[in-house]
Scaffold this active site. Structure first.
Site, PDB file in Angstrom:
ATOM      1  N   HIS A 260      33.768  43.204  42.759  1.00 44.94           N
ATOM      2  CA  HIS A 260      35.210  43.045  42.570  1.00 44.94           C
ATOM      3  C   HIS A 260      35.988  43.167  43.875  1.00 44.94           C
ATOM      4  O   HIS A 260      37.139  42.748  43.940  1.00 44.94           O
ATOM      5  CB  HIS A 260      35.744  44.034  41.526  1.00 44.94           C
ATOM      6  CG  HIS A 260      35.833  45.457  41.986  1.00 44.94           C
ATOM      7  ND1 HIS A 260      34.913  46.413  41.651  1.00 44.94           N
ATOM      8  CD2 HIS A 260      36.757  46.090  42.746  1.00 44.94           C
ATOM      9  CE1 HIS A 260      35.265  47.579  42.171  1.00 44.94           C
ATOM     10  NE2 HIS A 260      36.386  47.410  42.848  1.00 44.94           N
TER      11      HIS A 260
ATOM     12  N   ASP B 217      28.319  44.758  39.333  1.00 45.85           N
ATOM     13  CA  ASP B 217      29.425  44.938  40.274  1.00 45.85           C
ATOM     14  C   ASP B 217      28.923  45.202  41.690  1.00 45.85           C
ATOM     15  O   ASP B 217      29.489  46.015  42.418  1.00 45.85           O
ATOM     16  CB  ASP B 217      30.344  46.082  39.833  1.00 45.85           C
ATOM     17  CG  ASP B 217      31.699  46.032  40.542  1.00 45.85           C
ATOM     18  OD1 ASP B 217      32.139  44.930  40.899  1.00 45.85           O
ATOM     19  OD2 ASP B 217      32.293  47.103  40.755  1.00 45.85           O
TER      20      ASP B 217
ATOM     21  N   GLY C  41      40.617  51.444  47.042  1.00 49.90           N
ATOM     22  CA  GLY C  41      40.101  51.190  48.380  1.00 49.90           C
ATOM     23  C   GLY C  41      38.754  51.844  48.623  1.00 49.90           C
ATOM     24  O   GLY C  41      38.025  51.446  49.520  1.00 49.90           O
ATOM     25  N   ASN C  42      38.406  52.861  47.806  1.00 46.24           N
ATOM     26  CA  ASN C  42      37.068  53.463  47.892  1.00 46.24           C
ATOM     27  C   ASN C  42      35.998  52.542  47.322  1.00 46.24           C
ATOM     28  O   ASN C  42      34.805  52.749  47.571  1.00 46.24           O
ATOM     29  CB  ASN C  42      37.014  54.788  47.134  1.00 46.24           C
ATOM     30  CG  ASN C  42      37.431  55.979  47.968  1.00 46.24           C
ATOM     31  OD1 ASN C  42      38.461  56.593  47.726  1.00 46.24           O
ATOM     32  ND2 ASN C  42      36.626  56.308  48.965  1.00 46.24           N
ATOM     33  N   SER C  43      36.398  51.550  46.547  1.00 45.68           N
ATOM     34  CA  SER C  43      35.439  50.644  45.922  1.00 45.68           C
ATOM     35  C   SER C  43      34.475  50.067  46.948  1.00 45.68           C
ATOM     36  O   SER C  43      34.892  49.540  47.975  1.00 45.68           O
ATOM     37  CB  SER C  43      36.166  49.483  45.232  1.00 45.68           C
ATOM     38  OG  SER C  43      36.898  49.933  44.136  1.00 45.68           O
TER      39      SER C  43
ATOM     40  N   LEU D 109      19.087  33.316  26.796  1.00 46.29           N
ATOM     41  CA  LEU D 109      18.736  32.484  25.649  1.00 46.29           C
ATOM     42  C   LEU D 109      18.862  31.000  25.971  1.00 46.29           C
ATOM     43  O   LEU D 109      18.089  30.187  25.471  1.00 46.29           O
ATOM     44  CB  LEU D 109      19.648  32.811  24.462  1.00 46.29           C
ATOM     45  CG  LEU D 109      19.452  34.183  23.823  1.00 46.29           C
ATOM     46  CD1 LEU D 109      20.608  34.484  22.876  1.00 46.29           C
ATOM     47  CD2 LEU D 109      18.130  34.222  23.081  1.00 46.29           C
ATOM     48  N   GLY D 110      19.860  30.628  26.782  1.00 47.41           N
ATOM     49  CA  GLY D 110      20.122  29.221  27.049  1.00 47.41           C
ATOM     50  C   GLY D 110      21.073  28.618  26.037  1.00 47.41           C
ATOM     51  O   GLY D 110      20.878  27.488  25.577  1.00 47.41           O
TER      52      GLY D 110
END
Length: 404
Positions: A145, A175, A248-250, A305-306
């Site tokens: 993200h 993520d 901002g720590n992400s 599965l498709g």
């Protein structure tokens, strides 16, 4: 960074010298075959919104993925150990850990172009997050993200040196993303293990809170391991810590008292009466994903599965689509897919996976997440008013544009 309020996660922003921040709208990727109502279950991660943004200067509107997302790298450099001081019997002090690892944590700034849906005007949004250096030659792990839809990515090292970065690969399901700068001799983090972590173990978080405070250190303990957190229907097993986590720590690092990287910070819970609830992707999962992204550009071995599916959430939709009840229905079956080989048909309702009831797309994603290619599952289907069980051997999920 996402905050959780009333059992849900929401993005939130802060004011910077550019125009005031707004709440970030939820983003979904539309299925390439079915506009609007059709969601892709064969790529179960494609419609899952990322775990919270980095620090945003403006709200984003859905935009196309940055062109750099097609960049692939085949090398898998080995991470280098960085601890300068040998830990004692009880581990290093916080200051020793910081001295040993802070050079491996970077600031990440991005630019995202947004388009006003009413007037068609295009503007540029600024965002900021964190990352951790994986190799001396410039591979950096962060959150999906943080770099999602970014047209430009800039990395700033502890010594103030800045580099443009390219996206190597990104995985919304976990993520996790990997970016690359053209540099050598960087300080790589020492990769630890999250498998043996216990509640009460010391944690140290280093990141770029508010997008302006790079290198900020907070510490705490492991509050829980294997915490099930669901965001936009995507359930993950995360580390929980009470180390202070802020926007901002992400993408920043969560370290132990041995100066080892044990997690990648991804989200927090916030609200009235809530304190000290931060979350990180365990490094055992994060590094495996990052290694696949560096080698292949996508995460290998996942089962699918498709099929494409239609999520019927209320009786009005059920009436419009002429189906007997709400739930998940097959809208398309890919030629040569696992679903076609098993005899699945357009219009089949998916009632259960391996006996676990399915009533929504989110529940279907949860059941399919973590399954491997070659694994056999049993689907309970509703066809022509009757229930039947069908075994399906999953195929490998390969994102569009990637080669097996």
């Amino acid at each position: 960074m996402y905050q959780q309020n009333q059992n849900k996660f929401y993005p939130y922003t802060h004011t910077v010298p550019t125009p005031p921040a707004q709440e970030q709208p939820e983003k979904r990727r539309s299925n390439r075959r079915f506009a609007g109502v059709l969601l892709c279950a064969c790529l179960v991660t494609s419609s899952v919104a990322g775990f919270g943004g980095g620090y945003l200067a403006m709200s984003r509107q859905p935009v196309q993925q940055a062109a750099a997302s097609s960049v692939q790298q085949t090398a898998e450099p080995a991470p280098a150990a960085v601890a300068d001081a040998a830990p004692g019997a009880d581990g290093m002090s916080v200051s020793q850990v910081v001295n040993a690892v802070s050079g491996s944590v970077v600031e990440i700034g991005t630019e995202v172009q947004t388009t006003n849906p009413f007037f068609g005007q295009t503007s540029t949004a600024q965002a900021a997050g964190s990352g951790v250096i994986l190799s001396e030659d410039g591979y950096i792990i962060t959150n999906h993200h943080v770099i999602e839809n970014a047209q430009k990515i800039q990395v700033r090292l502890k010594d103030g040196t800045s580099y443009p970065a390219e996206l190597v690969g990104s995985d919304p399901q976990t993520d996790i993303a990997v970016i690359k700068v053209e540099a050598t001799g960087l300080q790589a983090a020492k990769i630890g293990s999250s498998a043996g972590l216990q509640v009460g173990d010391e944690t140290i978080a280093i990141g770029n809170p508010l997008g302006t405070l790079g290198g900020t250190v907070t510490n705490g303990i492991v509050s829980a391991t294997g915490r099930e957190v669901t965001i936009d229907g995507n359930t993950m097993s995360l580390l929980q810590t009470n180390a202070a986590i802020n926007p901002g720590n992400s993408g920043g690092g969560l370290f132990n008292n041995q100066a080892e990287l044990i997690g990648i910070v991804t989200a927090k819970s916030s609200g009235t009466g809530i304190e000290g609830l931060g979350y990180a992707v365990p490094i055992d999962m994060a590094y495996k994903v990052a290694s696949d992204l560096m080698q292949h550009g996508y995460v290998t071995g996942r089962g699918e599965l498709g099929i494409s599916v239609l999520n019927i959430s209320d009786t009005r939709e059920a009436f419009l689509y002429r189906v007997p009840q709400t739930g998940v229905y097959i809208a398309a079956v890919e030629n040569g897919s696992a679903a076609q080989r098993a005899g699945l048909q357009v219009g089949d309702g998916i009632l259960a996976v391996n006996g676990e009831e399915i009533s929504s797309l989110a529940q279907l994603r949860t059941q399919l997440n973590g399954l491997s290619a070659g694994e056999q599952i049993t689907l309970t289907l509703l066809r022509d008013g009757k229930q039947q069980e069908v075994p399906v051997v999953l195929q490998e999920e390969v994102p569009e544009g990637k080669l097996v």
